[in-house]
Design a protein around this motif. Structure first.
Motif, PDB file in Angstrom:
ATOM      1  N   ILE A  70       0.820  -1.217   0.000  1.00 27.20           N
ATOM      2  CA  ILE A  70       0.000   0.000   0.000  1.00 27.20           C
ATOM      3  C   ILE A  70       0.853   1.266   0.000  1.00 27.20           C
ATOM      4  N   PRO A  71       1.862   1.380   0.856  1.00 28.67           N
ATOM      5  CA  PRO A  71       2.695   2.583   0.758  1.00 28.67           C
ATOM      6  C   PRO A  71       3.442   2.673  -0.582  1.00 28.67           C
ATOM      7  N   PHE A  72       3.855   1.523  -1.107  1.00 26.31           N
ATOM      8  CA  PHE A  72       4.511   1.532  -2.416  1.00 26.31           C
ATOM      9  C   PHE A  72       3.554   2.045  -3.485  1.00 26.31           C
ATOM     10  N   ALA A  73       2.315   1.586  -3.443  1.00 24.48           N
ATOM     11  CA  ALA A  73       1.307   2.049  -4.405  1.00 24.48           C
ATOM     12  C   ALA A  73       1.074   3.548  -4.252  1.00 24.48           C
ATOM     13  N   ALA A  74       1.003   4.022  -3.020  1.00 20.21           N
ATOM     14  CA  ALA A  74       0.802   5.461  -2.791  1.00 20.21           C
ATOM     15  C   ALA A  74       1.955   6.261  -3.385  1.00 20.21           C
ATOM     16  N   LEU A  75       3.165   5.750  -3.234  1.00 19.69           N
ATOM     17  CA  LEU A  75       4.334   6.428  -3.802  1.00 19.69           C
ATOM     18  C   LEU A  75       4.266   6.448  -5.328  1.00 19.69           C
ATOM     19  N   VAL A  76       3.961   5.320  -5.920  1.00 21.17           N
ATOM     20  CA  VAL A  76       3.864   5.244  -7.376  1.00 21.17           C
ATOM     21  C   VAL A  76       2.789   6.186  -7.896  1.00 21.17           C
ATOM     22  N   MET A  77       1.669   6.242  -7.173  1.00 21.43           N
ATOM     23  CA  MET A  77       0.555   7.067  -7.643  1.00 21.43           C
ATOM     24  C   MET A  77       0.845   8.561  -7.565  1.00 21.43           C
ATOM     25  N   ARG A  78       1.883   8.943  -6.853  1.00 21.19           N
ATOM     26  CA  ARG A  78       2.297  10.354  -6.876  1.00 21.19           C
ATOM     27  C   ARG A  78       2.841  10.748  -8.242  1.00 21.19           C
ATOM     28  N   PHE A  79       3.402   9.778  -8.946  1.00 20.89           N
ATOM     29  CA  PHE A  79       4.059  10.050 -10.225  1.00 20.89           C
ATOM     30  C   PHE A  79       3.301   9.528 -11.433  1.00 20.89           C
ATOM     31  N   VAL A  80       2.398   8.592 -11.206  1.00 20.45           N
ATOM     32  CA  VAL A  80       1.650   7.984 -12.311  1.00 20.45           C
ATOM     33  C   VAL A  80       0.180   8.389 -12.187  1.00 20.45           C
TER      34      VAL A  80
END
Length: 147
Positions: A70-80
């Motif tokens: 979930i934190p990884f997804a949140a990080l990715v979604m900042r850029f994608v």
């Protein structure tokens, strides 16, 4: 912060309940395929037995997988760009896929008999996706849901 914790707990619980239910049914389907009659009452009783029985092992595995995904997804979604809830759905699905692919590699065996088949793994991945969806619905504001 409380909302984030509640979303996480709801996600883990929903993935766990669906995953445990699916696992129990997959095992009972295998028993029925051997010619042993499995009644609805037996199925319900087995689920009620397995829900608390699998919790000490499977619950923490899901929680750890979601703590990473979930934190990884949140990080990715900042850029994608894209729907944030969909990002969490994918994160939950990948988290449980990783759990069920890594366990045999690390332990030399499947911890959950239902995951010996592609269908069993698919049901667990679906449970992870539902958990991710629950997290996304708790966490994502309506205005962010489609951005």
């Amino acid at each position: 912060m409380i909302r984030r914790i509640a979303a996480f707990v709801a996600a883990v619980l929903s993935a766990y309940v669906l995953g445990a239910f699916a696992s129990t049914q997959m095992v009972l389907n295998a028993v029925a395929a051997l010619g042993v009659p499995v009644s609805v009452a037996t199925r319900a009783s087995a689920v009620l037995h397995d829900l608390p029985g699998m919790a000490p092992v499977y619950g923490p595995l899901i929680a750890i997988a979601f703590l990473i995904a979930i934190p990884f997804a949140a990080l990715v979604m900042r850029f994608v760009p894209g729907p944030r809830t969909l990002g969490y759905v994918l994160a939950g699905a990948v988290a449980l896929l990783a759990v069920h692919l890594l366990m045999p590699a690390l332990l030399g065996m499947h911890m959950f008999p239902a995951t010996r088949s592609v269908a069993g793994v698919a049901w667990q991945v679906a449970a992870g996706a539902v958990g991710g969806y629950v997290f996304g619905r708790f966490r994502v504001r309506r205005s962010e849901a489609v951005t």
